[in-house]
Motif scaffolding. Sequence first.
Motif, short mmCIF file in Angstrom:
data_model
loop_
_atom_site.label_atom_id
_atom_site.label_comp_id
_atom_site.label_asym_id
_atom_site.label_seq_id
_atom_site.Cartn_x
_atom_site.Cartn_y
_atom_site.Cartn_z
N THR A 77 0.83 -1.21 0.00
CA THR A 77 0.00 0.00 0.00
C THR A 77 0.87 1.25 0.00
O THR A 77 0.63 2.19 -0.77
CB THR A 77 -0.94 0.00 1.22
OG1 THR A 77 -1.79 -1.15 1.14
CG2 THR A 77 -1.79 1.24 1.28
N ARG A 78 1.87 1.28 0.84
CA ARG A 78 2.76 2.44 0.89
C ARG A 78 3.55 2.61 -0.40
O ARG A 78 3.70 3.73 -0.90
CB ARG A 78 3.71 2.32 2.09
CG ARG A 78 3.01 2.58 3.40
CD ARG A 78 3.96 2.53 4.57
NE ARG A 78 3.26 2.90 5.79
CZ ARG A 78 3.69 2.61 6.99
NH1 ARG A 78 4.82 1.94 7.17
NH2 ARG A 78 3.00 2.98 8.05
N ALA A 79 4.08 1.52 -0.94
CA ALA A 79 4.89 1.61 -2.16
C ALA A 79 4.06 2.15 -3.32
O ALA A 79 4.51 3.06 -4.04
CB ALA A 79 5.47 0.24 -2.50
N VAL A 80 2.87 1.60 -3.52
CA VAL A 80 2.04 2.04 -4.64
C VAL A 80 1.59 3.49 -4.44
O VAL A 80 1.61 4.30 -5.38
CB VAL A 80 0.83 1.09 -4.84
CG1 VAL A 80 -0.15 1.66 -5.86
CG2 VAL A 80 1.32 -0.29 -5.26
N THR A 81 1.22 3.85 -3.23
CA THR A 81 0.81 5.23 -2.93
C THR A 81 1.97 6.19 -3.16
O THR A 81 1.81 7.25 -3.78
CB THR A 81 0.27 5.34 -1.50
OG1 THR A 81 -0.86 4.48 -1.36
CG2 THR A 81 -0.15 6.76 -1.17
N ASP A 82 3.16 5.82 -2.67
CA ASP A 82 4.33 6.68 -2.84
C ASP A 82 4.67 6.87 -4.32
O ASP A 82 4.94 8.00 -4.76
CB ASP A 82 5.55 6.09 -2.12
CG ASP A 82 5.43 6.17 -0.60
OD1 ASP A 82 4.56 6.91 -0.09
OD2 ASP A 82 6.23 5.49 0.07
N LEU A 83 4.65 5.80 -5.10
CA LEU A 83 4.96 5.90 -6.52
C LEU A 83 3.92 6.74 -7.27
O LEU A 83 4.26 7.48 -8.20
CB LEU A 83 5.08 4.52 -7.15
CG LEU A 83 6.33 3.74 -6.73
CD1 LEU A 83 6.23 2.29 -7.17
CD2 LEU A 83 7.59 4.40 -7.29
N THR A 84 2.67 6.63 -6.85
CA THR A 84 1.61 7.42 -7.48
C THR A 84 1.86 8.91 -7.24
O THR A 84 1.68 9.73 -8.14
CB THR A 84 0.24 6.98 -6.96
OG1 THR A 84 0.08 5.58 -7.20
CG2 THR A 84 -0.89 7.74 -7.63
#
Length: 131
Positions: free
Chosen positions: A21-28
Amino acid sequence: MPMITLQLSRPLDADTRLAVTRAVTDLTAEVLGKKRELTALALSHVEHWSVGAEGVGGSLTAFHLDVRVTAGTNTRTEKSAYIYAVWQSLDELLGPLHPASYIIVTDIAADSWGYAGETQELRHVRARLAG
């Protein structure tokens, strides 16, 4: 905005779910330039997943990620970089990945979606009038 739906072929433990969740949110936020505080992500496990009419199992993880953004707010280069970065991140966190896993950036017209009861188009017009 945006709204992200991530479906996985296997369930995740709590720590891995948080990391994904954090990785995808950060990349977005970083690659697509979206506001982190407005980025929503729904993550789910799909019990029966198949590719080519064969069940996905064993050591491979399959996924489908759809990020919905306002049309015209990202370039082709940004979208391509996002797809690459998300794939690399999910491969690191969940891999090995099934090659028939998909990342989709869906462009939605500004007058067709919004949040807090207002369309993205209304927000854009209001900002232009104020600026």
